[in-house]
Design a protein around this motif. Structure first.
Motif, mmCIF file in Angstrom:
data_model
loop_
_atom_site.group_PDB
_atom_site.id
_atom_site.type_symbol
_atom_site.label_atom_id
_atom_site.label_comp_id
_atom_site.label_asym_id
_atom_site.label_seq_id
_atom_site.Cartn_x
_atom_site.Cartn_y
_atom_site.Cartn_z
ATOM 1 N N GLN A 172 46.299 19.529 40.767
ATOM 2 C CA GLN A 172 45.557 18.425 41.365
ATOM 3 C C GLN A 172 45.109 18.721 42.785
ATOM 4 N N SER A 173 45.873 19.514 43.526
ATOM 5 C CA SER A 173 45.536 19.813 44.909
ATOM 6 C C SER A 173 44.633 21.032 45.053
ATOM 7 N N SER A 174 44.275 21.698 43.936
ATOM 8 C CA SER A 174 43.425 22.882 44.015
ATOM 9 C C SER A 174 41.997 22.489 44.357
ATOM 10 N N GLN A 175 41.240 23.406 44.958
ATOM 11 C CA GLN A 175 39.855 23.147 45.338
ATOM 12 C C GLN A 175 39.083 24.453 45.365
ATOM 13 N N TRP A 176 37.759 24.336 45.270
ATOM 14 C CA TRP A 176 36.897 25.516 45.282
ATOM 15 C C TRP A 176 36.681 25.966 46.720
ATOM 16 N N VAL A 177 36.768 27.263 46.968
ATOM 17 C CA VAL A 177 36.523 27.833 48.289
ATOM 18 C C VAL A 177 35.646 29.069 48.120
ATOM 19 N N GLY A 178 34.954 29.425 49.178
ATOM 20 C CA GLY A 178 34.114 30.607 49.151
ATOM 21 C C GLY A 178 34.906 31.874 49.393
ATOM 22 N N LYS A 179 34.259 33.015 49.148
ATOM 23 C CA LYS A 179 34.908 34.297 49.348
ATOM 24 C C LYS A 179 35.249 34.482 50.824
ATOM 25 N N GLY A 180 36.472 34.848 51.112
ATOM 26 C CA GLY A 180 36.919 35.054 52.481
ATOM 27 C C GLY A 180 37.399 33.797 53.171
ATOM 28 N N SER A 181 37.277 32.624 52.508
ATOM 29 C CA SER A 181 37.738 31.372 53.118
ATOM 30 C C SER A 181 39.258 31.312 53.091
ATOM 31 N N PRO A 182 39.863 30.719 54.138
ATOM 32 C CA PRO A 182 41.332 30.630 54.162
ATOM 33 C C PRO A 182 41.837 29.690 53.082
ATOM 34 N N PRO A 184 43.684 26.638 51.571
ATOM 35 C CA PRO A 184 44.054 25.329 52.134
ATOM 36 C C PRO A 184 45.563 25.137 52.165
ATOM 37 N N LYS A 185 46.014 24.310 53.093
ATOM 38 C CA LYS A 185 47.438 24.034 53.252
ATOM 39 C C LYS A 185 47.700 22.542 53.127
ATOM 40 N N LYS A 186 48.917 22.221 52.739
ATOM 41 C CA LYS A 186 49.336 20.825 52.712
ATOM 42 C C LYS A 186 50.837 20.775 52.939
ATOM 43 N N ALA A 187 51.298 19.692 53.518
ATOM 44 C CA ALA A 187 52.721 19.536 53.815
ATOM 45 C C ALA A 187 53.495 19.292 52.525
ATOM 46 N N ARG A 188 54.701 19.848 52.461
ATOM 47 C CA ARG A 188 55.540 19.648 51.288
ATOM 48 C C ARG A 188 56.016 18.195 51.253
ATOM 49 N N GLN A 189 55.901 17.566 50.091
ATOM 50 C CA GLN A 189 56.326 16.186 49.917
ATOM 51 C C GLN A 189 57.283 16.083 48.741
ATOM 52 N N VAL A 190 58.020 15.004 48.742
ATOM 53 C CA VAL A 190 58.923 14.731 47.639
ATOM 54 C C VAL A 190 58.518 13.409 47.000
ATOM 55 N N ARG A 191 58.912 13.227 45.771
ATOM 56 C CA ARG A 191 58.589 12.001 45.058
ATOM 57 C C ARG A 191 59.287 10.809 45.708
ATOM 58 N N SER A 192 58.641 9.670 45.647
ATOM 59 C CA SER A 192 59.181 8.464 46.273
ATOM 60 C C SER A 192 60.565 8.135 45.730
ATOM 61 N N SER A 193 61.452 7.707 46.627
ATOM 62 C CA SER A 193 62.784 7.283 46.206
ATOM 63 C C SER A 193 62.771 5.848 45.694
ATOM 64 N N VAL A 194 61.672 5.133 45.945
ATOM 65 C CA VAL A 194 61.524 3.767 45.446
ATOM 66 C C VAL A 194 60.968 3.831 44.026
ATOM 67 N N LYS A 195 61.700 3.307 43.082
ATOM 68 C CA LYS A 195 61.258 3.361 41.697
ATOM 69 C C LYS A 195 61.770 2.150 40.942
ATOM 70 N N VAL A 196 61.099 1.852 39.843
ATOM 71 C CA VAL A 196 61.493 0.756 38.976
ATOM 72 C C VAL A 196 61.245 1.188 37.542
ATOM 73 N N MET A 197 62.083 0.724 36.642
ATOM 74 C CA MET A 197 61.940 1.094 35.245
ATOM 75 C C MET A 197 60.941 0.193 34.545
ATOM 76 N N LEU A 198 59.857 0.800 34.048
ATOM 77 C CA LEU A 198 58.951 0.087 33.157
ATOM 78 C C LEU A 198 59.605 0.162 31.795
ATOM 79 N N THR A 199 60.333 -0.892 31.467
ATOM 80 C CA THR A 199 61.274 -0.818 30.361
ATOM 81 C C THR A 199 60.608 -0.623 29.020
ATOM 82 N N VAL A 200 59.608 -1.437 28.720
ATOM 83 C CA VAL A 200 58.962 -1.334 27.424
ATOM 84 C C VAL A 200 57.481 -1.614 27.619
#
Length: 262
Positions: A172-182, A184-200
């Protein structure tokens, strides 16, 4: 390639004729070409016969015999593996009395076996449970063949955790870049600790028809699922009543569903 004992016999013959080492090696090269002994091999056997050796056979060597992969060892390892398929190569080699390399050769080349890890499945079913599942599937297939609306009356359900936010995947974070382009970077993230069960969340051929979130402090058990199914039934009964239709059965939808929401 010719038998090495044949060349040893010839070296012995040249020694008896009084040939020098240089003459002996030259004659071997002339007779056998690329298959002739190396200079070192020829010299070793020339000196041995010069010193009075008569035998052209190899000297006995210490260690395990060269019959470690014979039929007897193969049968022993095959029997041991059939009894306990979790035995390691080391354990099998110690039990049979052969080297680890020979044991591995028997397993992979003689018995055509390889070691694999067990596959995780939701549960292990008995033969009776498997037979029951087959009978249910055959019954459903029979109903689907005899009733064109049968698939439309099936509702399925599942459950899943819903997080406050989900991090982007690598794709999902991939993107098209030209030849010789650096890159891209992004900060490491973790999944949210806030969650709820969608039971059914129940699906029919039109999409989601009912869902509920698990209340805080509630556990999913038999009583909870019974309540969910009752509310699902009430929802369909109310909808069918507004549409002028009748719901037949607890898990059965109407045989005719409206094309537009009621």
């Amino acid at each position: 390639m010719c038998d090495s004992r044949e060349q040893r016999c010839n070296v012995k013959f040249y020694v008896k004729l009084g040939k020098t080492f240089t003459e002996t090696f030259g004659l071997l090269k002339q007779a056998y070409g690329g298959d002739a002994f190396s200079r070192t091999q020829c010299y070793e056997w020339f000196i041995r016969f010069k010193n009075g050796r008569q035998s052209i056979e190899d000297d006995p060597r210490p260690g395990r015999p060269l019959i470690a992969t014979d039929n007897t060892c193969i049968e022993k390892i095959s029997d041991l593996v059939r009894v306990n398929r979790r035995l390691t190569v080391r354990e099998l080699s110690e039990e049979v009395g052969i080297s680890i390399g020979s044991c591995h050769e028997i397993l992979t080349e003689k018995l055509n076996m390889h070691r694999v890890a067990a596959k995780f499945v939701p549960r292990l079913m008995t033969e009776e449970q498997k037979e029951h599942r087959v009978n249910v599937c055959q019954e459903l297939l029979g109903k689907a063949d005899n009733d064109e609306t049968f698939i439309q009356r099936i509702i399925t359900g599942d459950e899943s955790w819903v997080y406050g936010y989900d991090i982007e995947t690598k794709v999902q974070s991939s993107q098209w870049v030209g030849k010789g382009s650096p890159r891209p970077k992004k900060a490491r993230q973790v999944r949210s600790s806030v969650k709820v069960m969608l039971t059914v969340f129940f699906f029919d051929f039109n999409g989601v028809v009912h869902f509920e979130f698990l209340p805080q402090g509630q556990t999913i058990n038999r009583q909870y699922y019974e309540g969910v199914l009752k509310r699902l039934r009430e929802k369909f009964a109310k909808r069918d009543h507004n549409c002028g239709e009748t719901t037949h059965g607890f898990f059965t939808m109407t045989t005719r569903l409206p094309t537009q929401p009621c």
